[in-house]
Design a protein around this motif. Structure first.
Motif, PDB file in Angstrom:
ATOM      1  N   THR A  56     -18.204  -4.871 -29.661  1.00 19.26           N
ATOM      2  CA  THR A  56     -19.252  -3.996 -29.426  1.00 19.26           C
ATOM      3  C   THR A  56     -20.460  -4.827 -29.260  1.00 19.26           C
ATOM      4  O   THR A  56     -20.435  -6.127 -29.400  1.00 19.26           O
ATOM      5  CB  THR A  56     -19.401  -3.241 -31.051  1.00 19.26           C
ATOM      6  N   LEU A  57     -21.623  -4.166 -29.159  1.00 15.43           N
ATOM      7  CA  LEU A  57     -22.823  -4.911 -28.739  1.00 15.43           C
ATOM      8  C   LEU A  57     -23.225  -5.817 -29.969  1.00 15.43           C
ATOM      9  O   LEU A  57     -23.727  -6.886 -30.043  1.00 15.43           O
ATOM     10  CB  LEU A  57     -24.003  -3.997 -28.127  1.00 15.43           C
ATOM     11  N   ALA A  58     -22.994  -5.144 -31.493  1.00 16.53           N
ATOM     12  CA  ALA A  58     -23.571  -5.688 -32.374  1.00 16.53           C
ATOM     13  C   ALA A  58     -22.823  -7.090 -32.518  1.00 16.53           C
ATOM     14  O   ALA A  58     -23.076  -8.078 -32.993  1.00 16.53           O
ATOM     15  CB  ALA A  58     -23.187  -4.875 -33.577  1.00 16.53           C
ATOM     16  N   GLY A  59     -21.353  -7.144 -32.311  1.00 17.36           N
ATOM     17  CA  GLY A  59     -20.470  -8.360 -32.532  1.00 17.36           C
ATOM     18  C   GLY A  59     -20.868  -9.472 -31.699  1.00 17.36           C
ATOM     19  O   GLY A  59     -21.291 -10.509 -32.163  1.00 17.36           O
ATOM     20  N   VAL A  60     -21.275  -9.089 -30.353  1.00 17.93           N
ATOM     21  CA  VAL A  60     -21.846  -9.968 -29.456  1.00 17.93           C
ATOM     22  C   VAL A  60     -23.008 -10.527 -29.625  1.00 17.93           C
ATOM     23  O   VAL A  60     -23.175 -11.880 -29.724  1.00 17.93           O
ATOM     24  CB  VAL A  60     -21.823  -9.267 -27.774  1.00 17.93           C
ATOM     25  N   MET A  61     -24.029  -9.606 -29.976  1.00 27.07           N
ATOM     26  CA  MET A  61     -25.527 -10.143 -30.645  1.00 27.07           C
ATOM     27  C   MET A  61     -25.212 -11.241 -31.888  1.00 27.07           C
ATOM     28  O   MET A  61     -25.942 -12.060 -31.971  1.00 27.07           O
ATOM     29  CB  MET A  61     -26.243  -8.993 -31.025  1.00 27.07           C
ATOM     30  N   GLY A  62     -24.035 -10.832 -32.779  1.00 27.26           N
ATOM     31  CA  GLY A  62     -23.822 -11.909 -33.872  1.00 27.26           C
ATOM     32  C   GLY A  62     -23.418 -13.335 -33.288  1.00 27.26           C
ATOM     33  O   GLY A  62     -23.920 -14.378 -33.923  1.00 27.26           O
ATOM     34  N   ILE A  63     -22.668 -13.294 -32.249  1.00 29.72           N
ATOM     35  CA  ILE A  63     -22.443 -14.502 -31.624  1.00 29.72           C
ATOM     36  C   ILE A  63     -23.446 -15.233 -31.123  1.00 29.72           C
ATOM     37  O   ILE A  63     -23.949 -16.430 -31.194  1.00 29.72           O
ATOM     38  CB  ILE A  63     -21.379 -14.401 -30.579  1.00 29.72           C
ATOM     39  N   VAL A  64     -24.479 -14.385 -30.416  1.00 36.27           N
ATOM     40  CA  VAL A  64     -25.736 -14.885 -29.693  1.00 36.27           C
ATOM     41  C   VAL A  64     -26.834 -15.345 -30.730  1.00 36.27           C
ATOM     42  O   VAL A  64     -27.161 -16.692 -30.793  1.00 36.27           O
ATOM     43  CB  VAL A  64     -26.445 -13.641 -29.094  1.00 36.27           C
ATOM     44  N   GLY A  65     -26.627 -14.840 -31.823  1.00 36.05           N
ATOM     45  CA  GLY A  65     -27.493 -15.090 -33.182  1.00 36.05           C
ATOM     46  C   GLY A  65     -26.827 -16.506 -33.532  1.00 36.05           C
ATOM     47  O   GLY A  65     -27.708 -17.283 -34.046  1.00 36.05           O
ATOM     48  N   MET A  66     -25.558 -16.702 -33.692  1.00 38.77           N
ATOM     49  CA  MET A  66     -25.109 -17.881 -34.266  1.00 38.77           C
ATOM     50  C   MET A  66     -25.300 -19.039 -33.317  1.00 38.77           C
ATOM     51  O   MET A  66     -25.793 -20.122 -33.962  1.00 38.77           O
ATOM     52  CB  MET A  66     -23.594 -17.687 -34.385  1.00 38.77           C
ATOM     53  N   PHE A  67     -25.226 -18.799 -32.146  1.00 41.73           N
ATOM     54  CA  PHE A  67     -25.539 -19.969 -31.189  1.00 41.73           C
ATOM     55  C   PHE A  67     -27.141 -20.173 -31.332  1.00 41.73           C
ATOM     56  O   PHE A  67     -27.547 -21.480 -31.425  1.00 41.73           O
ATOM     57  CB  PHE A  67     -25.361 -19.459 -29.640  1.00 41.73           C
ATOM     58  N   ALA A  68     -28.057 -19.192 -31.400  1.00 46.19           N
ATOM     59  CA  ALA A  68     -29.525 -19.314 -31.463  1.00 46.19           C
ATOM     60  C   ALA A  68     -29.802 -20.217 -32.810  1.00 46.19           C
ATOM     61  O   ALA A  68     -30.735 -21.123 -32.595  1.00 46.19           O
ATOM     62  CB  ALA A  68     -30.258 -18.154 -31.425  1.00 46.19           C
ATOM     63  N   GLY A  69     -29.027 -19.856 -33.904  1.00 46.51           N
ATOM     64  CA  GLY A  69     -29.403 -20.607 -35.053  1.00 46.51           C
ATOM     65  C   GLY A  69     -29.005 -21.820 -34.968  1.00 46.51           C
ATOM     66  O   GLY A  69     -29.662 -23.147 -35.519  1.00 46.51           O
ATOM     67  N   TYR A  70     -27.852 -22.175 -34.357  1.00 45.72           N
ATOM     68  CA  TYR A  70     -27.353 -23.652 -34.066  1.00 45.72           C
ATOM     69  C   TYR A  70     -28.459 -24.414 -33.350  1.00 45.72           C
ATOM     70  O   TYR A  70     -28.665 -25.568 -33.617  1.00 45.72           O
ATOM     71  CB  TYR A  70     -25.936 -23.610 -33.297  1.00 45.72           C
ATOM     72  N   LEU A  71     -28.955 -23.696 -32.172  1.00 45.54           N
ATOM     73  CA  LEU A  71     -30.024 -24.606 -31.407  1.00 45.54           C
ATOM     74  C   LEU A  71     -31.349 -24.868 -32.255  1.00 45.54           C
ATOM     75  O   LEU A  71     -31.771 -25.950 -32.214  1.00 45.54           O
ATOM     76  CB  LEU A  71     -30.431 -23.650 -30.352  1.00 45.54           C
ATOM     77  N   VAL A  72     -31.684 -23.868 -33.205  1.00 46.73           N
ATOM     78  CA  VAL A  72     -32.769 -24.248 -33.969  1.00 46.73           C
ATOM     79  C   VAL A  72     -32.413 -25.299 -35.022  1.00 46.73           C
ATOM     80  O   VAL A  72     -33.488 -26.097 -35.245  1.00 46.73           O
ATOM     81  CB  VAL A  72     -33.225 -22.758 -34.575  1.00 46.73           C
ATOM     82  N   ALA A  73     -31.288 -25.150 -35.684  1.00 52.34           N
ATOM     83  CA  ALA A  73     -31.017 -26.276 -36.534  1.00 52.34           C
ATOM     84  C   ALA A  73     -30.897 -27.841 -35.873  1.00 52.34           C
ATOM     85  O   ALA A  73     -31.481 -28.841 -36.244  1.00 52.34           O
ATOM     86  CB  ALA A  73     -29.641 -26.013 -37.203  1.00 52.34           C
ATOM     87  N   VAL A  74     -30.427 -27.819 -34.660  1.00 51.90           N
ATOM     88  CA  VAL A  74     -30.363 -29.082 -33.889  1.00 51.90           C
ATOM     89  C   VAL A  74     -32.059 -29.455 -33.638  1.00 51.90           C
ATOM     90  O   VAL A  74     -32.191 -30.517 -33.903  1.00 51.90           O
ATOM     91  CB  VAL A  74     -29.806 -28.857 -32.571  1.00 51.90           C
ATOM     92  N   ARG A  75     -32.810 -28.637 -33.342  1.00 50.14           N
ATOM     93  CA  ARG A  75     -34.020 -29.038 -33.056  1.00 50.14           C
ATOM     94  C   ARG A  75     -34.992 -29.439 -34.167  1.00 50.14           C
ATOM     95  O   ARG A  75     -35.742 -30.288 -34.299  1.00 50.14           O
ATOM     96  CB  ARG A  75     -34.931 -27.609 -32.518  1.00 50.14           C
ATOM     97  N   LEU A  76     -34.464 -28.849 -35.550  1.00 52.05           N
ATOM     98  CA  LEU A  76     -35.003 -29.251 -36.614  1.00 52.05           C
ATOM     99  C   LEU A  76     -34.502 -30.632 -36.935  1.00 52.05           C
ATOM    100  O   LEU A  76     -34.960 -31.215 -38.386  1.00 52.05           O
ATOM    101  CB  LEU A  76     -34.854 -28.257 -37.782  1.00 52.05           C
TER     102      LEU A  76
END
Length: 54
Positions: A30-50
């Motif tokens: 589902t799109l919701a599941g795919v967006m969950g994966i995208v959200g995890m990746f985005a969170g990872y990138l933000v955490a690395v930047r911080l």
């Protein structure tokens, strides 16, 4: 960009192969599941930047 195109094409072909072999899709169907994966990746990138990954 070449990597993104190659990954998309590979994923497309694997998805077709799984359906042909009547296997369950190894990804959220589902799109919701795919967006969950995208959200995890985005969170990872933000955490690395911080600097949290050090």
């Amino acid at each position: 960009m070449k990597d993104v195109i190659f990954a998309t094409l590979t994923g497309f072909l694997i998805g077709m192969l799984f359906i042909r072999m009547k296997l369950p899709l190894p990804a959220p169907p589902t799109l919701a599941g795919v967006m969950g994966i995208v959200g995890m990746f985005a969170g990872y990138l933000v955490a690395v930047r911080l600097g949290w990954g050090k």
